[in-house]
Each structure stands twice: as structure tokens, then as C-alpha cells.
Design a protein around this motif. Structure first.
Motif, PDB file in Angstrom:
ATOM      1  N   HIS A 109       0.381  -0.941  -0.078  1.00 44.17           N
ATOM      2  CA  HIS A 109      -0.115  -0.115   0.136  1.00 44.17           C
ATOM      3  C   HIS A 109       0.972   1.176   0.288  1.00 44.17           C
ATOM      4  CE1 HIS A 109      -3.866  -1.661   0.682  1.00 44.17           C
ATOM      5  NE2 HIS A 109      -3.727  -2.908   1.447  1.00 44.17           N
ATOM      6  N   LYS A 137      -4.256 -11.521  10.699  1.00 45.79           N
ATOM      7  CA  LYS A 137      -5.432 -11.723  10.514  1.00 45.79           C
ATOM      8  C   LYS A 137      -5.667 -10.724   8.916  1.00 45.79           C
ATOM      9  CE  LYS A 137      -7.451  -9.362  13.961  1.00 45.79           C
ATOM     10  NZ  LYS A 137      -6.493  -8.977  15.251  1.00 45.79           N
ATOM     11  N   THR A 138      -6.927 -11.136   8.634  1.00 46.08           N
ATOM     12  CA  THR A 138      -7.578 -10.620   7.449  1.00 46.08           C
ATOM     13  C   THR A 138      -7.795  -8.865   7.548  1.00 46.08           C
ATOM     14  OG1 THR A 138      -8.634 -12.432   6.707  1.00 46.08           O
ATOM     15  CG2 THR A 138      -9.499 -10.278   5.310  1.00 46.08           C
ATOM     16  N   GLY A 139      -7.285  -8.554   6.745  1.00 49.40           N
ATOM     17  CA  GLY A 139      -7.137  -7.168   6.646  1.00 49.40           C
ATOM     18  C   GLY A 139      -6.211  -6.566   7.769  1.00 49.40           C
ATOM     19  N   ASP A 140      -5.339  -7.328   8.418  1.00 48.36           N
ATOM     20  CA  ASP A 140      -3.642  -6.442   8.360  1.00 48.36           C
ATOM     21  C   ASP A 140      -2.791  -5.956   8.035  1.00 48.36           C
ATOM     22  OD1 ASP A 140      -5.196  -6.522  11.572  1.00 48.36           O
ATOM     23  OD2 ASP A 140      -3.693  -8.624  11.830  1.00 48.36           O
ATOM     24  N   ARG A 141      -1.994  -5.051   7.869  1.00 51.57           N
ATOM     25  CA  ARG A 141      -1.091  -4.573   7.591  1.00 51.57           C
ATOM     26  C   ARG A 141      -0.196  -4.297   8.416  1.00 51.57           C
ATOM     27  NH1 ARG A 141      -3.878   0.634   4.142  1.00 51.57           N
ATOM     28  NH2 ARG A 141      -5.678  -0.896   3.217  1.00 51.57           N
ATOM     29  N   GLU A 147      -3.979 -15.451   5.868  1.00 53.49           N
ATOM     30  CA  GLU A 147      -3.469 -15.066   7.559  1.00 53.49           C
ATOM     31  C   GLU A 147      -2.091 -15.717   7.851  1.00 53.49           C
ATOM     32  OE1 GLU A 147      -6.662 -15.503   9.985  1.00 53.49           O
ATOM     33  OE2 GLU A 147      -7.756 -13.772   8.874  1.00 53.49           O
ATOM     34  N   SER A 157      -3.420  -2.816  13.066  1.00 56.75           N
ATOM     35  CA  SER A 157      -4.675  -3.826  12.666  1.00 56.75           C
ATOM     36  C   SER A 157      -5.804  -3.061  13.566  1.00 56.75           C
ATOM     37  CB  SER A 157      -4.467  -4.700  13.758  1.00 56.75           C
ATOM     38  OG  SER A 157      -5.409  -6.073  13.577  1.00 56.75           O
ATOM     39  N   GLU A 162       0.139  -5.928   2.543  1.00 53.78           N
ATOM     40  CA  GLU A 162      -0.896  -6.768   3.466  1.00 53.78           C
ATOM     41  C   GLU A 162      -1.149  -7.470   2.739  1.00 53.78           C
ATOM     42  OE1 GLU A 162      -5.908  -6.101   3.247  1.00 53.78           O
ATOM     43  OE2 GLU A 162      -5.028  -4.577   2.654  1.00 53.78           O
ATOM     44  N   VAL A 191      -2.973 -10.876   1.166  1.00 56.71           N
ATOM     45  CA  VAL A 191      -4.191 -11.091   0.232  1.00 56.71           C
ATOM     46  C   VAL A 191      -5.089 -12.922   0.428  1.00 56.71           C
ATOM     47  CG1 VAL A 191      -5.513 -11.158  -1.714  1.00 56.71           C
ATOM     48  CG2 VAL A 191      -3.804  -9.584  -1.412  1.00 56.71           C
TER      49      VAL A 191
END
Length: 201
Positions: free
Chosen positions: A54, A132-136, A84, A116, A79, A81
Motif C-alpha cells: 500500500h 488476521k485478514t485486513g492487517d497491515r 493469514e 490492526s 497487506e 491477500v
């Protein structure tokens, strides 16, 4: 980092700023010395691995100030994709900066953060976390140390760094004693002389 389907990702020593030399500024965002990682382009990374980057940029004001400034640090924000992974950092320079030489300033220390749920927390230079999904994961490497007193840096070189977004106007004034005309891309020579005298330069 492994190919799709892996459950493990890692961050080893990433490119950072190289130290200033007696005759040149330190290069920005390079691999210093011999390492086993490369500064791969975003497109290559995203094409071959299940990851989105990103942000990929230099870190402003991360250089060690000096007659020859240190190189700027590198920022990458990842991130992952569709999976996890377990993420591991194995790096350095999060506590101790790259020191300047012969009166040059220290570079900015590195930082490693997990973002997160809209909140960021420091991971430190050596840690393992389950994402977890969406963590950067946001990595800012260390800046290089400067060489020689910042008061001896050519004001026009400081102006060029400001124009290129590498050094802020505020840092140019505070660290180098260089004033830039408001609304213009010129050095205020009278104010610069005053600043350097006032700062004992």
C-alpha cells in the motif's frame, strides 16, 4: 516470503539509508554491504506473491544531518491477500541509530508496526505475530548517519532536498540553519546567516 499457499512471511534486513561520505551524500534506500534480500519492485512482488503493497516511499527527515547528509530510509506497508500468515521480523536499528561521523548527525531509527483494527502497535525489530485478514505491517528502515557538521552543508543542497520532499522546511531550518523563502523555492540568505550565527554555527 514463500509463494501462494504459504503460511509464513518474514521481514529481514530491508534497504535503508547509507551513511554520508567525505565527498558525497549517502544514497537513499539501498542495500548496505552484503545481504540476502533485494529491493524488488512492487509489480514483481505483487505478481509473484499473495501480497499488496500500500505504500512504497522514502521516509522524509530520516537522514542524519551533515555537510554530507545520510541517505533516507525506506517505507513499505504490506497487506497479505487471501491468507493469514505468521509474520516474523528479524531486523536491526530499531533502538540504536546509525551514528554520524566528524560532527554529523545520527540517522532516524527503524520502526516495525502492526496496523490492526485501525490501531498501530510496535513490533520491535525481532518478533513473530499471527496476522488476521485486513492487517497491515508497516516497515520504516533506518536512515544513514551524516558526515561533517550540518552548518557546513551548502544551502542550495538543502534547498534541493526540500524541493524533492526529502527534508522538510522545518528540518532545514532546525537541523541545517537554512531558511527558505515562504511561498518560494529560494534560500533566504540573510535569515540563514542569522540562524547559523544564533545556533553557534
Amino acid at each position: 516470503m514463500r509463494r501462494p499457499g504459504s503460511t509464513t512471511a518474514s521481514s529481514r534486513r530491508s534497504p535503508g539509508g547509507y551513511g554520508g561520505r567525505h565527498d558525497a551524500d549517502g544514497p537513499d534506500a539501498v542495500q548496505t554491504h552484503i545481504q540476502n534480500t533485494q529491493n524488488a519492485p512492487i509489480e514483481e512482488t505483487e505478481l509473484n506473491y499473495p501480497v499488496r503493497i500500500h505504500e512504497y516511499s522514502l521516509v522524509p527527515d530520516s537522514e542524519g544531518a551533515g555537510r554530507r547528509r545520510g541517505g533516507l530510509a525506506l517505507c513499505r506497508e504490506y497487506e497479505f491477500v487471501g491468507h493469514e500468515p505468521t509474520f516474523t521480523t528479524l531486523a536491526d536499528r530499531a533502538r540504536f541509530p546509525a551514528h554520524g561521523l566528524h560532527g554529523g548527525g545520527d540517522g532516524k531509527v527503524a520502526s516495525y508496526r502492526l496496523i490492526s483494527g485501525g490501531e498501530a502497535r510496535d513490533l520491535g525489530s525481532k518478533a513473530t505475530v499471527q496476522l488476521k485478514t485486513g492487517d497491515r505491517v508497516r516497515i520504516e528502515t533506518a536512515g544513514g548517519g551524516g558526515f561533517g557538521p550540518a552548518r557546513e552543508r551548502d544551502p542550495e543542497a538543502v534547498l534541493r532536498d526540500v524541493r524533492e520532499g526529502k527534508v522538510s522546511r522545518a528540518r532545514a531550518r532546525a537541523a541545517y540553519g537554512v531558511a527558505i523563502q515562504p511561498g518560494e523555492w529560494t534560500v533566504d540568505l540573510a535569515e540563514t546567516r542569522r540562524l547559523r550565527r544564533a545556533q553557534g554555527r
